[in-house]
Motif scaffolding. Structure first.
Motif, PDB file in Angstrom:
ATOM      1  N   GLY A  38     -53.623 -27.767  41.425  1.00  0.00           N
ATOM      2  CA  GLY A  38     -52.308 -27.677  40.816  1.00  0.00           C
ATOM      3  C   GLY A  38     -52.136 -28.617  39.639  1.00  0.00           C
ATOM      4  O   GLY A  38     -51.209 -28.455  38.851  1.00  0.00           O
ATOM      5  N   ASP A  39     -52.999 -29.613  39.517  1.00  0.00           N
ATOM      6  CA  ASP A  39     -52.969 -30.486  38.347  1.00  0.00           C
ATOM      7  C   ASP A  39     -53.514 -29.704  37.142  1.00  0.00           C
ATOM      8  O   ASP A  39     -54.467 -28.948  37.259  1.00  0.00           O
ATOM      9  N   ILE A  40     -52.894 -29.866  36.009  1.00  0.00           N
ATOM     10  CA  ILE A  40     -53.257 -29.105  34.820  1.00  0.00           C
ATOM     11  C   ILE A  40     -54.273 -29.907  34.004  1.00  0.00           C
ATOM     12  O   ILE A  40     -54.020 -31.054  33.655  1.00  0.00           O
ATOM     13  N   ALA A  41     -55.399 -29.278  33.723  1.00  0.00           N
ATOM     14  CA  ALA A  41     -56.432 -29.908  32.896  1.00  0.00           C
ATOM     15  C   ALA A  41     -56.953 -28.872  31.906  1.00  0.00           C
ATOM     16  O   ALA A  41     -57.462 -27.828  32.300  1.00  0.00           O
ATOM     17  N   ILE A  42     -56.800 -29.146  30.632  1.00  0.00           N
ATOM     18  CA  ILE A  42     -57.265 -28.246  29.581  1.00  0.00           C
ATOM     19  C   ILE A  42     -58.304 -28.997  28.753  1.00  0.00           C
ATOM     20  O   ILE A  42     -58.036 -30.085  28.257  1.00  0.00           O
ATOM     21  N   GLN A  43     -59.474 -28.403  28.636  1.00  0.00           N
ATOM     22  CA  GLN A  43     -60.540 -29.017  27.838  1.00  0.00           C
ATOM     23  C   GLN A  43     -61.051 -28.012  26.821  1.00  0.00           C
ATOM     24  O   GLN A  43     -61.449 -26.906  27.164  1.00  0.00           O
ATOM     25  N   ARG A  44     -60.988 -28.398  25.593  1.00  0.00           N
ATOM     26  CA  ARG A  44     -61.494 -27.592  24.483  1.00  0.00           C
ATOM     27  C   ARG A  44     -62.434 -28.471  23.665  1.00  0.00           C
ATOM     28  O   ARG A  44     -62.489 -29.682  23.858  1.00  0.00           O
TER      29      ARG A  44
END
Length: 73
Positions: A38-44
Motif C-alpha cells: 500500500g506504500d506508493i513507490a515510483i521509480q523512473r
C-alpha cells in the motif's frame, strides 16, 4: 493546578524522541518501515518518489493508542 500529569507526558515523549534520535544517529533501519503493501513507490530513470501512506497510518494509530494510554485519568 496540578502539572504532574503533564510532566509525565512530556517525559514519556522525551524518552520516545530520544530513542528515535538514537536510532537515526546509529543509522538503524527498521526492515518493514516504508515498505508495507500500500506504500506508493515510483521509480523512473533519474527519478524516484516514495510516499509511505500505510506506514504513516499505522504509526499514527500506534501513537494515538500510546497517547491515550498515557493520558487516561
Amino acid at each position: 493546578m496540578d502539572l504532574s500529569h503533564t510532566g509525565k507526558i512530556l517525559m514519556a515523549l522525551g524518552a520516545v524522541l530520544f530513542v528515535l534520535g538514537a536510532l537515526l544517529a546509529l543509522n538503524v533501519r527498521i526492515p518493514f518501515l516504508g515498505h508495507l503493501p500500500g506504500d506508493i513507490a515510483i521509480q523512473r530513470k533519474g527519478f524516484s518518489f516514495t510516499f509511505p501512506i500505510i506506514t504513516c497510518i499505522l504509526l499514527s494509530v500506534a501513537l494515538s493508542i500510546l497517547l491515550n494510554l498515557f493520558s487516561r485519568r
